[in-house]
Design an enzyme around this catalytic site. Sequence first.
Site, PDB file in Angstrom:
ATOM      1  N   ASP A 407       0.916  -0.930   0.017  1.00 61.03           N
ATOM      2  CA  ASP A 407       0.043   0.009   0.049  1.00 61.03           C
ATOM      3  C   ASP A 407       0.772   1.301   0.029  1.00 61.03           C
ATOM      4  O   ASP A 407       1.640   1.260   0.986  1.00 61.03           O
ATOM      5  CB  ASP A 407      -0.980  -0.078   1.189  1.00 61.03           C
ATOM      6  CG  ASP A 407      -1.919   1.187   1.116  1.00 61.03           C
ATOM      7  OD1 ASP A 407      -1.960   1.834   0.393  1.00 61.03           O
ATOM      8  OD2 ASP A 407      -2.911   1.078   2.143  1.00 61.03           O
ATOM      9  N   GLY A 449      -5.142   3.457  -7.920  1.00 60.87           N
ATOM     10  CA  GLY A 449      -5.459   3.838  -9.300  1.00 60.87           C
ATOM     11  C   GLY A 449      -4.316   4.918  -9.812  1.00 60.87           C
ATOM     12  O   GLY A 449      -4.512   5.350 -10.947  1.00 60.87           O
ATOM     13  N   ASP A 470     -10.368   4.508  -1.510  1.00 62.05           N
ATOM     14  CA  ASP A 470     -11.423   3.473  -0.713  1.00 62.05           C
ATOM     15  C   ASP A 470     -12.908   3.397  -0.775  1.00 62.05           C
ATOM     16  O   ASP A 470     -13.332   4.476  -0.830  1.00 62.05           O
ATOM     17  CB  ASP A 470     -10.720   3.662   0.860  1.00 62.05           C
ATOM     18  CG  ASP A 470      -9.420   3.459   1.168  1.00 62.05           C
ATOM     19  OD1 ASP A 470      -8.735   3.246   0.011  1.00 62.05           O
ATOM     20  OD2 ASP A 470      -8.904   3.535   2.301  1.00 62.05           O
TER      21      ASP A 470
HETATM   22  C1  GLA Z   1      -5.227   2.393   2.617  1.00 55.91           C
HETATM   23  C2  GLA Z   1      -5.870   1.414   1.567  1.00 55.91           C
HETATM   24  C3  GLA Z   1      -6.942   0.672   2.463  1.00 55.91           C
HETATM   25  C4  GLA Z   1      -6.298   0.215   3.811  1.00 55.91           C
HETATM   26  C5  GLA Z   1      -5.954   1.420   4.668  1.00 55.91           C
HETATM   27  C6  GLA Z   1      -5.067   0.936   5.601  1.00 55.91           C
HETATM   28  O1  GLA Z   1      -6.365   3.657   2.758  1.00 55.91           O
HETATM   29  O2  GLA Z   1      -6.471   2.048   0.542  1.00 55.91           O
HETATM   30  O3  GLA Z   1      -7.373  -0.364   1.759  1.00 55.91           O
HETATM   31  O4  GLA Z   1      -5.501  -0.997   3.443  1.00 55.91           O
HETATM   32  O5  GLA Z   1      -4.816   2.180   3.996  1.00 55.91           O
HETATM   33  O6  GLA Z   1      -4.492   2.018   6.388  1.00 55.91           O
END
Ligand code: GLA
Length: 659
Positions: A407, A449, A470
Amino acid sequence: MRRLRVTWLFVVLVVSGPAIWLVLGERGGRERIVPLASLDLLKVEQGLGYAQPNRTIQGRPFSIAGETYASGLGTHAPSVVRVALDGRGSRFTAKVGVDDEAKRPGSVVFRIIGDERERYNSGTVRAGEPARPVDVDLRGIRRLLLLVEPGVDGQDGDHADWVDALFRVKGERPRTVDRPTEEAILLTPPSSPQPCINGARIFGVGPGSPLLYTIAATGDRPMTFGVTNLPAGLQLDSQTGQITGSLSKVGTNRMTLVAENELGRAERELRIVVGVSLALTPPMGWNSWNCWGCAVDQEKILETAQAFVDSGLIEHGWSYINIDDCWTVNPSAADGVVRDRQGMLQANDKFPDMLRLTDAIHSLGLKAGIYTSPGPTTCQGFTGSYQHEMQDAARIARWGFDYLKYDWCGYSAIVGDPDREALIKPYALMKSCLDQVERDIVYSLCQYGMGEVWEWGRDVGGHCWRTTGDIVDTWESVSSIGFSQDGYSLFGGPGHWNDPDMLVVGQVGWGSDLHATRLTPNEQYSHMSLWCLLCAPLLIGCDVTKLDAFTHSLLTNDEVLEVNQDPLGDQARRIARAGYQEVWAKAMEDGSKAVGLFNRSEFPERITVQWKDLGIHGPHRVRDLWRQQDLGEFEDHFEDKVPRHGVLLVRMNGIGTGD
Ligand code: GLA
């Protein structure tokens, strides 16, 4: 005589006129002006933040193209305000525009629906454009919907203002109302007591890598499993259905799986493909984020894995149990050693024994997933992998994890405004590390994305990549993400999937307030259907230890899941759109088509799908996949009524045409 009566009536009217008007006024209500901002705004549904009275969503005074306004409603697209007028309104006037406060210039469409008919449509309104006037005749209207929809450029910067927004009404004030309630109808028929084999029909593995494939089968227990043509190097546990071992020769191995109980026997072909890719069908499993957020711990993960078995999810092909953010040490909280002397990443106190955890997950026949960031820290400020990539890949592999979500978040501290090359770099680096470990690890790119990741996610070795920000458990979020995936179908396929984020069904809450999803039952059917059509990784985001009957039925419909797991891996495209109606379709390996007829409107609508839009011809058998019922044979089109925000998911088989 007659003339006398008329004159008498005239005299009465003139003398008592004011009193009669007063009476009428009290009955019908005198016309009054009610500002939109004075209604209960807690009922407003919107994509981001909360609707504000007389303020923008960031709490500022309204400003549209430099012009300021004192009153109105500040919202963020997509947004819905439902107003009950019950025929008492005469006019609604307002001005609409995108607020100057947005950092990125957004674009939106303002629409007003009165009793199922569109009364106003602003067309696309862009940031920087002057406010547009709205004047809608409300006479006779019972329910009014004020909608703001994101423009074609997505939701960013869509700070939408309804300013100087006033209702003229008689009698009672208008009031905002909740969306209509719906009965949670369980469409999925209960599984048969006879054996039935479900789950992926094709499975990818690296040469020489440890393999675990659990035969997913419903039916009464005890059940015994068999495999004919099981390749040398693999073993089957006939009680659990777990196939383990390893295969070194690159190529496809075909075998027949068998499941037997006292009521009968089922068989199905499985292809194990060595050396091409992992995730030959979209990963199906669970991730801790949408329910537990940072409150995740080892016990919750173990309970989830056990619940996969106890609730029968495993019998439908659900297999990954993935830990998201917050399992490493938070360096600023100074509550543990981030890395040991050799630089090895440490789990925090909530994960005392990672090896025991993955062992327990594997022994149930499931797979384990984990999360880190290319940055020094994760989104929640926990330790990330920056400058320790190889060590972390090795550690994750040694612990026995099978899936890594990587991430971006904390990496923005390393590159502020990345170009494509900078976006690719940390993902390519981690892939080169994963390639050096002796374990198959499904690699999930998470960077929302950026930089058209779908164009390069596959080249960088990603098995899936998030295409959006998200998701949250509202229709605005699910529909705006799901229905914007059309352009990506070219880039998805076996071993490389577009990921529109996790499922928001069941009990969700991101660690603080666990609650039933705010999606209606029909919205949940649409969510699951669309994610299956899109070949999205299916990651349940709810507390599976508390699966209610509706959520369970939503997650265990094998004909629906088959749309997602079909070996061809064709991602659905939108093949027709009219107003709020959308038809999405994908090809299945057996030559049939899976088709979703979606109704995004606030009211039930009849939706038609034409064979010519599907590229098929001749008579076709149509089957309703949620109900698992044949609907009959149709010549050149199929049509049915679809509920508000609902779907009809069907599969079409040609009759004697080869379609
Ligand atoms: C980002 C990701 C989420 C999740 C959070 C965790 O926002 O897009 O899916 O993994 O981090 O902090």
